[in-house]
Motif scaffolding. Structure first.
Motif, PDB file in Angstrom:
ATOM      1  N   ILE A 205      -4.485  -9.543  -0.688  1.00 24.91           N
ATOM      2  CA  ILE A 205      -5.839  -9.665  -0.135  1.00 24.91           C
ATOM      3  C   ILE A 205      -6.449 -11.002  -0.541  1.00 24.91           C
ATOM      4  O   ILE A 205      -7.052 -11.701   0.274  1.00 24.91           O
ATOM      5  CB  ILE A 205      -6.725  -8.485  -0.585  1.00 24.91           C
ATOM      6  CG1 ILE A 205      -6.258  -7.195   0.096  1.00 24.91           C
ATOM      7  CG2 ILE A 205      -8.194  -8.755  -0.255  1.00 24.91           C
ATOM      8  CD1 ILE A 205      -6.918  -5.945  -0.440  1.00 24.91           C
ATOM      9  N   GLU A 206      -6.260 -11.378  -1.799  1.00 27.65           N
ATOM     10  CA  GLU A 206      -6.769 -12.666  -2.295  1.00 27.65           C
ATOM     11  C   GLU A 206      -6.180 -13.832  -1.501  1.00 27.65           C
ATOM     12  O   GLU A 206      -6.852 -14.831  -1.247  1.00 27.65           O
ATOM     13  CB  GLU A 206      -6.414 -12.813  -3.774  1.00 27.65           C
ATOM     14  CG  GLU A 206      -6.820 -14.117  -4.406  1.00 27.65           C
ATOM     15  CD  GLU A 206      -6.327 -14.226  -5.833  1.00 27.65           C
ATOM     16  OE1 GLU A 206      -5.776 -15.290  -6.186  1.00 27.65           O
ATOM     17  OE2 GLU A 206      -6.469 -13.249  -6.587  1.00 27.65           O
TER      18      GLU A 206
ATOM     19  N   LYS B 138     -12.962  -2.373  -1.551  1.00 31.36           N
ATOM     20  CA  LYS B 138     -13.724  -3.559  -1.963  1.00 31.36           C
ATOM     21  C   LYS B 138     -13.706  -4.640  -0.883  1.00 31.36           C
ATOM     22  O   LYS B 138     -14.616  -5.455  -0.798  1.00 31.36           O
ATOM     23  CB  LYS B 138     -13.174  -4.121  -3.278  1.00 31.36           C
ATOM     24  CG  LYS B 138     -13.414  -3.225  -4.465  1.00 31.36           C
ATOM     25  CD  LYS B 138     -12.790  -3.817  -5.715  1.00 31.36           C
ATOM     26  CE  LYS B 138     -12.905  -2.862  -6.879  1.00 31.36           C
ATOM     27  NZ  LYS B 138     -12.203  -3.367  -8.070  1.00 31.36           N
TER      28      LYS B 138
ATOM     29  N   ARG C  27      -9.087  -0.400  -4.229  1.00 34.44           N
ATOM     30  CA  ARG C  27      -8.992  -1.857  -4.102  1.00 34.44           C
ATOM     31  C   ARG C  27      -9.264  -2.299  -2.658  1.00 34.44           C
ATOM     32  O   ARG C  27      -9.934  -3.286  -2.421  1.00 34.44           O
ATOM     33  CB  ARG C  27      -7.621  -2.331  -4.565  1.00 34.44           C
ATOM     34  CG  ARG C  27      -7.484  -2.338  -6.062  1.00 34.44           C
ATOM     35  CD  ARG C  27      -6.036  -2.511  -6.486  1.00 34.44           C
ATOM     36  NE  ARG C  27      -5.912  -2.998  -7.844  1.00 34.44           N
ATOM     37  CZ  ARG C  27      -6.142  -2.287  -8.927  1.00 34.44           C
ATOM     38  NH1 ARG C  27      -6.547  -1.035  -8.818  1.00 34.44           N
ATOM     39  NH2 ARG C  27      -5.997  -2.811 -10.127  1.00 34.44           N
TER      40      ARG C  27
ATOM     41  N   GLU D 150      -0.718  -1.738  -6.789  1.00 30.83           N
ATOM     42  CA  GLU D 150      -2.106  -2.177  -6.863  1.00 30.83           C
ATOM     43  C   GLU D 150      -2.251  -3.680  -7.096  1.00 30.83           C
ATOM     44  O   GLU D 150      -3.049  -4.340  -6.418  1.00 30.83           O
ATOM     45  CB  GLU D 150      -2.842  -1.399  -7.952  1.00 30.83           C
ATOM     46  CG  GLU D 150      -2.945   0.069  -7.641  1.00 30.83           C
ATOM     47  CD  GLU D 150      -3.602   0.875  -8.735  1.00 30.83           C
ATOM     48  OE1 GLU D 150      -4.333   0.294  -9.576  1.00 30.83           O
ATOM     49  OE2 GLU D 150      -3.403   2.102  -8.758  1.00 30.83           O
ATOM     50  N   ALA D 151      -1.502  -4.231  -8.029  1.00 36.98           N
ATOM     51  CA  ALA D 151      -1.611  -5.665  -8.321  1.00 36.98           C
ATOM     52  C   ALA D 151      -1.190  -6.500  -7.115  1.00 36.98           C
ATOM     53  O   ALA D 151      -1.809  -7.521  -6.816  1.00 36.98           O
ATOM     54  CB  ALA D 151      -0.773  -6.022  -9.542  1.00 36.98           C
TER      55      ALA D 151
ATOM     56  N   ASP E 181      -3.972  -6.475  -4.517  1.00 35.53           N
ATOM     57  CA  ASP E 181      -5.010  -7.443  -4.905  1.00 35.53           C
ATOM     58  C   ASP E 181      -4.598  -8.864  -4.560  1.00 35.53           C
ATOM     59  O   ASP E 181      -5.376  -9.632  -3.988  1.00 35.53           O
ATOM     60  CB  ASP E 181      -5.291  -7.361  -6.412  1.00 35.53           C
ATOM     61  CG  ASP E 181      -6.037  -6.113  -6.814  1.00 35.53           C
ATOM     62  OD1 ASP E 181      -6.671  -5.474  -5.959  1.00 35.53           O
ATOM     63  OD2 ASP E 181      -5.988  -5.782  -8.025  1.00 35.53           O
TER      64      ASP E 181
ATOM     65  N   CYS F  81       0.839  -1.206   0.000  1.00 30.22           N
ATOM     66  CA  CYS F  81       0.000   0.000   0.000  1.00 30.22           C
ATOM     67  C   CYS F  81       0.869   1.249   0.000  1.00 30.22           C
ATOM     68  O   CYS F  81       0.587   2.215  -0.712  1.00 30.22           O
ATOM     69  CB  CYS F  81      -0.926   0.004   1.206  1.00 30.22           C
ATOM     70  SG  CYS F  81      -2.215  -1.241   1.123  1.00 30.22           S
TER      71      CYS F  81
END
Length: 86
Positions: A37-38, A71, A68, A30-31, A34, A25
């Motif tokens: 978090i996944e 979400k 992101r 960004e990738a 993601d 962060c």
């Protein structure tokens, strides 16, 4: 590779309480945000200044990262030790 190391240590924290997610962060990755978090990274873990990943991203101006994180439904009202929120 760095990606493998970060994924393998999703719950890792350095001596300042920063996680792989909070560092991603901070860097505006960004990738990576993601992906972490996944893989189950906590969006609510605080660092030594009581900053959550969304506070870190917002303070750095990384709007894409903030989107992101939103979400994943973080607590956007939490404050760091100086009373700042996302």
């Amino acid at each position: 590779s760095m990606v493998f190391c970060l994924i393998a240590r999703v719950r890792w924290q350095d001596r300042k309480g920063r996680t792989a997610l909070s560092l991603a962060c901070q860097a505006g990755q960004e990738a990576m945000v993601d992906l972490l978090i996944e893989k189950g990274a906590s969006i609510e873990v605080e660092d030594y200044d009581e900053r959550t990943p969304i506070i870190v991203a917002a303070q750095r101006g990384h709007i894409g990262v903030v989107r992101r994180l939103l979400k994943a439904r973080p607590d956007v009202l939490r404050e760091d030790r100086l009373g700042r929120s996302a």
